[in-house]
Design a protein around this motif. Structure first.
Motif, short mmCIF file in Angstrom:
data_model
loop_
_atom_site.label_atom_id
_atom_site.label_comp_id
_atom_site.label_asym_id
_atom_site.label_seq_id
_atom_site.Cartn_x
_atom_site.Cartn_y
_atom_site.Cartn_z
N PHE A 149 0.86 -1.19 0.00
CA PHE A 149 0.00 0.00 0.00
C PHE A 149 0.89 1.25 0.00
N PRO A 150 1.54 1.53 -1.12
CA PRO A 150 2.54 2.61 -1.15
C PRO A 150 1.96 3.99 -0.89
N ARG A 151 0.72 4.23 -1.35
CA ARG A 151 0.15 5.57 -1.17
C ARG A 151 -0.20 5.83 0.29
N ILE A 152 -0.72 4.83 0.97
CA ILE A 152 -1.05 4.98 2.38
C ILE A 152 0.23 5.18 3.19
N PHE A 153 1.27 4.45 2.81
CA PHE A 153 2.56 4.60 3.50
C PHE A 153 3.11 6.01 3.30
N ALA A 154 2.98 6.54 2.09
CA ALA A 154 3.49 7.89 1.81
C ALA A 154 2.73 8.95 2.60
N LEU A 155 1.45 8.73 2.83
CA LEU A 155 0.64 9.71 3.55
C LEU A 155 0.69 9.54 5.07
N SER A 156 1.24 8.43 5.53
CA SER A 156 1.29 8.18 6.97
C SER A 156 2.29 9.12 7.64
N THR A 157 1.93 9.58 8.82
CA THR A 157 2.83 10.46 9.58
C THR A 157 3.82 9.67 10.43
N THR A 158 3.59 8.37 10.56
CA THR A 158 4.48 7.51 11.34
C THR A 158 4.95 6.38 10.44
N LYS A 159 6.18 6.49 9.97
CA LYS A 159 6.68 5.53 8.99
C LYS A 159 7.60 4.47 9.60
N TYR A 160 8.04 4.65 10.81
CA TYR A 160 8.98 3.70 11.40
C TYR A 160 8.53 3.24 12.79
N GLY A 161 7.22 3.32 13.04
CA GLY A 161 6.72 2.98 14.36
C GLY A 161 6.41 1.51 14.53
N ARG A 162 6.21 1.13 15.80
CA ARG A 162 5.80 -0.23 16.13
C ARG A 162 4.28 -0.37 15.94
N LEU A 163 3.85 -1.60 15.86
CA LEU A 163 2.42 -1.85 15.68
C LEU A 163 1.60 -1.22 16.80
N LEU A 164 2.16 -1.22 18.00
CA LEU A 164 1.45 -0.70 19.16
C LEU A 164 1.11 0.79 19.01
N GLU A 165 1.83 1.50 18.12
CA GLU A 165 1.60 2.92 17.92
C GLU A 165 0.49 3.19 16.90
N PHE A 166 -0.04 2.14 16.29
CA PHE A 166 -1.05 2.32 15.23
C PHE A 166 -2.44 1.87 15.69
N GLY A 167 -2.68 1.97 16.97
CA GLY A 167 -3.99 1.61 17.48
C GLY A 167 -4.00 1.65 18.99
N LEU A 168 -5.11 1.23 19.57
CA LEU A 168 -5.23 1.21 21.02
C LEU A 168 -6.24 0.14 21.43
N TRP A 169 -6.13 -0.24 22.69
CA TRP A 169 -7.05 -1.24 23.23
C TRP A 169 -8.27 -0.56 23.83
N GLN A 170 -9.42 -1.02 23.43
CA GLN A 170 -10.68 -0.59 24.04
C GLN A 170 -11.30 -1.82 24.70
N GLY A 171 -10.99 -1.97 25.98
CA GLY A 171 -11.37 -3.19 26.67
C GLY A 171 -10.52 -4.34 26.17
N SER A 172 -11.15 -5.35 25.61
CA SER A 172 -10.43 -6.50 25.06
C SER A 172 -10.31 -6.43 23.54
N ASN A 173 -10.75 -5.33 22.94
CA ASN A 173 -10.73 -5.19 21.48
C ASN A 173 -9.64 -4.22 21.05
N TRP A 174 -8.97 -4.57 19.97
CA TRP A 174 -7.94 -3.71 19.39
C TRP A 174 -8.56 -2.87 18.28
N VAL A 175 -8.36 -1.55 18.36
CA VAL A 175 -8.90 -0.63 17.37
C VAL A 175 -7.75 0.05 16.65
N TRP A 176 -7.76 -0.03 15.31
CA TRP A 176 -6.67 0.55 14.52
C TRP A 176 -6.85 2.06 14.38
N GLU A 177 -5.73 2.77 14.47
CA GLU A 177 -5.70 4.22 14.24
C GLU A 177 -4.41 4.56 13.51
#
Length: 368
Positions: A149-177
């Motif tokens: 997904f090259p276009r999404i990668f180019a528009l992302s503000t975090t290009k070298y982050g860990r998976l944990l930085e691309f979402g959060l836990w809401q209870g027992s569910n993982w939500v992508w951000e």
């Protein structure tokens, strides 16, 4: 290991295997590359030194991802400016790196079969996501997300982050951000929808740690042997006749003799003539004296040998038509092998080994 050192070691191996020395030379019945192949791939399993060295270097790539707090990894990461949480070897070769580091880096980054096996074999198993590089380690259809997904990668503000930085836990569910630097337009939304679908297939597990698994072993642990098999092509190749030779049903020298025999690399007169020996005056079989001594004739077509086969088959009350080729006879012998009892199987193969060895011993007794 230096290339010159590996070649020197292999030279010593060849001299030992063929029984050569400074003052004598012997016939090389089988080429060295065949001898170095694994037994499951119709070789003797000696192995090339350079291939073994590549396997041991690949093991360091595995250890780099599987070991987090080991001293050697902390030292390397501190010296070369990397994170000990990384799961994959990401350094490139440079003049500042040591010979050891540069050798592994070249192995991983070069366009070769070994590099492809390392990249395909070391798979990231996602846990809580604190060690997984989101754009590099996570793959969609075997391609990293940044390439898929090259276009999404180019528009992302975090290009070298860990998976944990691309979402959060809401209870027992993982939500992508996934943060973007602007609103998507037109065709970008279509790629974004595909990207969201890829994200939905990623399972984040809060209670487990991220780790690496070796995809070419059922238990997921790296072994140099499995790496060699991949490099040699055993996992994709055919299981050849040699699989039924190496079962410890007889002494090793007999097994090696049968291996040479099925490859028609036994020193009968016909083979010796192909090596330039003048035997035109006496090419006949020493057991019957009627036909030219070839592998197929000596061990199967000769009346003396065939009577031995008939006697061996009579012990099992089995009748079988003769065959012109020894290799086909061996395959037929395997097909008649009892499948139910291991002792019966051992005895059945032992009869084959005993007969061909008896023929060879009798032939040599007649000649010498």
């Amino acid at each position: 290991m230096l290339v010159g050192v590996a070649k020197r070691i292999e030279k010593l191996q060849r001299l030992f295997f063929w029984g050569e020395g400074a003052s004598k030379k012997k016939l090389h019945m089988v080429d060295w590359n065949t001898i170095c192949k694994s037994k499951a791939n119709d070789g003797l399993g000696v192995g090339h030194m350079l291939v073994k060295n590549i396997g041991l270097l690949a093991k360091w790539c595995w250890r780099y991802g599987s070991e987090v707090n080991s001293l050697w990894k902390r030292v390397l990461c501190a010296k070369y400016g990397s994170d000990t949480k990384d799961l994959r070897w990401k350094w490139g070769s440079s003049t500042k790196g040591s010979f050891f580091i540069n050798t592994i880096s070249r192995l991983v980054n070069e366009d070769s079969q070994a590099a492809g096996i390392i990249k395909d074999g070391i798979q990231v198993v996602i846990g809580r996501g604190d060690r997984v590089c989101f754009w590099e380690d996570i793959k969609w259809d075997s391609i990293p997300l940044r390439i898929a997904f090259p276009r999404i990668f180019a528009l992302s503000t975090t290009k070298y982050g860990r998976l944990l930085e691309f979402g959060l836990w809401q209870g027992s569910n993982w939500v992508w951000e996934v943060p973007l630097r602007r609103v998507l337009i037109g065709w970008e939304k279509e790629q974004w929808n595909c990207f969201n679908f890829a994200q939905s297939c990623i399972k984040v597990r809060k209670m487990f740690s991220d780790k690496v698994a070796w995809s070419f072993c059922p238990h997921g642990l790296f072994s140099v042997q499995s790496f060699h098999k991949c490099l040699e092509g055993d996992m994709r190749g055919n299981r050849l006749k040699s699989l039924q030779i190496w079962n410890n049903y007889c002494p090793p020298k007999v097994e090696i003799f049968v291996w040479n025999l099925l490859k028609e690399r036994v020193l009968v007169k016909d083979v010796l003539s192909h090596f330039g020996m003048d035997l035109s005056s006496n090419m006949s079989c020493p057991l019957c004296g009627k036909c030219i001594e070839t592998v197929d004739h000596l061990f199967l077509q000769c009346n003396w040998s065939w009577n031995l086969w008939l006697e061996g088959l009579s012990w099992w009350e089995v009748s079988c038509a003769s065959n012109d080729k020894l290799i086909q006879w061996w395959e037929g012998w395997r097909g008649l092998c009892p499948k139910s009892k291991s002792k019966s199987m051992r005895a059945w193969y032992s009869v084959f080994y005993a007969i061909v060895w008896t023929v060879w011993e009798s032939r040599n007794t007649h000649l010498f």
